[in-house]
Design a protein around this motif. Sequence first.
Motif, short mmCIF file in Angstrom:
data_model
loop_
_atom_site.label_atom_id
_atom_site.label_comp_id
_atom_site.label_asym_id
_atom_site.label_seq_id
_atom_site.Cartn_x
_atom_site.Cartn_y
_atom_site.Cartn_z
N GLY A 188 -19.75 22.74 6.16
CA GLY A 188 -18.88 21.65 6.03
C GLY A 188 -17.23 22.11 5.86
O GLY A 188 -16.34 21.45 5.51
N PHE A 189 -17.28 23.39 6.11
CA PHE A 189 -15.64 24.08 6.00
C PHE A 189 -15.29 24.43 7.28
O PHE A 189 -15.86 24.71 8.50
N THR A 190 -13.85 24.07 7.49
CA THR A 190 -13.29 24.82 8.77
C THR A 190 -13.60 26.22 9.00
O THR A 190 -13.83 26.93 8.18
N PRO A 191 -13.81 26.72 10.15
CA PRO A 191 -14.17 27.80 10.52
C PRO A 191 -13.32 28.96 9.95
O PRO A 191 -11.98 28.69 10.30
N PRO A 192 -13.74 30.09 9.40
CA PRO A 192 -12.57 31.02 9.02
C PRO A 192 -11.59 31.72 9.98
O PRO A 192 -10.55 31.96 9.77
N GLY A 193 -12.20 31.75 11.40
CA GLY A 193 -11.26 32.35 12.10
C GLY A 193 -10.19 31.25 12.75
O GLY A 193 -8.98 31.68 12.68
N GLN A 194 -10.55 30.20 12.26
CA GLN A 194 -9.48 29.04 12.63
C GLN A 194 -8.41 28.95 11.63
O GLN A 194 -7.01 28.84 11.94
N LEU A 195 -8.85 29.08 10.50
CA LEU A 195 -8.13 29.13 9.36
C LEU A 195 -7.08 30.35 9.45
O LEU A 195 -5.82 30.32 9.23
N ALA A 196 -7.48 31.65 9.76
CA ALA A 196 -6.93 32.77 9.75
C ALA A 196 -5.80 32.62 10.96
O ALA A 196 -4.64 33.07 10.60
N THR A 197 -6.13 32.15 12.31
CA THR A 197 -5.08 31.90 12.97
C THR A 197 -3.86 31.20 12.58
O THR A 197 -2.85 31.43 12.82
N GLU A 198 -4.31 30.00 11.86
CA GLU A 198 -3.46 29.14 11.42
C GLU A 198 -2.44 29.77 10.61
O GLU A 198 -1.04 29.84 10.44
N ILE A 199 -3.04 30.50 9.55
CA ILE A 199 -2.18 31.01 8.56
C ILE A 199 -1.29 32.16 9.08
O ILE A 199 -0.27 32.31 8.55
N LEU A 200 -1.87 33.05 9.99
CA LEU A 200 -0.89 34.18 10.70
C LEU A 200 0.39 33.40 11.24
O LEU A 200 1.23 33.95 11.20
N GLN A 201 -0.04 32.23 11.92
CA GLN A 201 1.01 31.58 12.81
C GLN A 201 2.09 31.23 11.46
O GLN A 201 3.27 31.41 11.89
N THR A 202 1.68 30.71 10.34
CA THR A 202 2.60 30.21 9.49
C THR A 202 3.47 31.55 8.93
O THR A 202 4.80 31.31 8.67
N ILE A 203 2.86 32.56 8.68
CA ILE A 203 3.63 33.67 8.23
C ILE A 203 4.68 34.30 9.25
O ILE A 203 5.65 34.63 9.08
N GLN A 204 4.35 34.21 10.51
CA GLN A 204 5.03 34.57 11.38
C GLN A 204 6.30 33.98 11.51
O GLN A 204 7.41 34.17 11.64
N GLU A 205 6.01 32.64 11.40
CA GLU A 205 7.24 31.95 11.39
C GLU A 205 8.23 32.01 10.15
O GLU A 205 9.57 31.96 10.32
#
Length: 562
Positions: A188-205
Amino acid sequence: MLTSQEFATKISAALKDLNVKAVNAMVAELIEDLNSSDEAFDAKGAASTMLLLQKKRMFPLMLQLGDALLQSGRGAASIQHRYAQALIDTGNYSAALAILDDLLASTINATDDSKPAYYEAMGLCGRAHKQLYVNAFKPGVAHAQSHLLQSIRFYLQVYTTDRKFTWHGINAVALLNRAERDKVDIAGFTPPGQLATEILQTIQERVNDSTADAWDFATAAEACVALNRPNEALEWLSGYARMPYCDAFEIASTLRQLEEVWQLNLDTALGKLLLPICRAELLKREAGVVQMDAAAIQQMKASEQAITETYEGSIAKQDSRKGAVVLEKVFGDDSFKTYKWYMQGADRCLAVARIGRDASKGFGTGFLLRGEDIHETLASELVLLTNAHVLSNDANEKSLRPQEAIVIFEAVDRDEEFRLGEIIWSSPSTALDVSIVKFDANDIDRLKQLMEKVKLYSVSKYLPELAPDNPQRVYVIGHPFGGTLQLSFQDNMLLDYEDPKIHYRTPTEGGSSGSPLFNQQWDLIGLHHAGADEMPCLNGKPGTYAANEGIWIEAIKAKIFS
């Protein structure tokens, strides 16, 4: 009573010098004032003081101060937060969760300006449950799985409410990955790889618009671990380690996360790259201590060449340069130098000896030197240096006699045991506290064979310059508590010296007697022999301080056979 801001400024100066005795006295005096007065004590300054103690990993003092503030009715949300942090870092998880439950109840309806206090409390709840899961060691146990699930929910509730809380998000990623490795079914949780990609994009910004902080770099490194991008993980971690305000607490937290939750070790490609950098940076921070067993040291040395070969191959198409130059491109110049510096420290472990009555328990520490580095008449003979209160023929020393001792070099081969011969020269514990000992003639060839590829210590003729604006550090490598399979690097600020004594911060653990003492370049400068909370100051200065005491190697050389 000082104001909270005045007190924070005063204790900050003592912490800068790692004056543990002064810090303890200041906190004790403040607690007495808090308990005997109704005078206001501003929460902002009080929380700043607790944060200062946290950064130096002085958690017991945090607990004492936090308890006094709460009991005297000065327990603002920021104080409760720091108090809960200290409870978690001292293993008091149930007590921490009770404090956090109250904090959540009082901040859940907070305005936007104070909402971060609620989110931080949620994060600490996640941290407590995360540690309870890690400590369980049994992923199949129902209560352990309950802690895992609660931790993920706490972290994700914050992150999904406001995506700027990437620290909470990456903890959820780490735990979801851990659940997969432990074969714990959590749906029932978002796949961790998807979350990690999203987090990495936020930090790069954030990096692009210059708003990223130290935790962002650490979070990005973890995201790259989740995505199995070793080179990028190392680049982010190197940037994190270079942050000037990244202290012992931050580095130790990241190291714990990599080892305990991500389960990185020196058998993994990511572990070989990231763990040495974390440990080295921790060791460079004030109050940093790194403990490793002999197997870890052997693995690191074996990995050193493998890392070079790996990165020569992976970047060969883009860069034809070899060796250190290629590694500098991957690590960044500063982190590459830090890595090589740390590996030089690992080299220094190889010639450290554990001395005991048998191979199961150490009595003290010693180290191997070429005879000619001590006295020209000893030529190329290998000799053992230790304290007279560890090895001596003098009954007054209460030490081992050489013929009773078993010597092993655990970081090279713990199964090889060596006997000792005669003491070449000794000075009692009331003087230089040193014994220089030959090895048994029957063991010399075997010892030379064992140490054939070990680089023995270079000996410095000079002590580091004492400069108040540029404090120097010295390093002790020994066997804490005489235990097997553990060597301890300890970061010690150089305090003072007066021939033949060297003083440096903080008392080492028992079993370190006879350890080698190094300068920042890993050159041998002394022999560790004592530590005390009330060590008399040197050079005629009044008073005492908590300090180690070593004997200058040049003072020993000057007295031999004189």
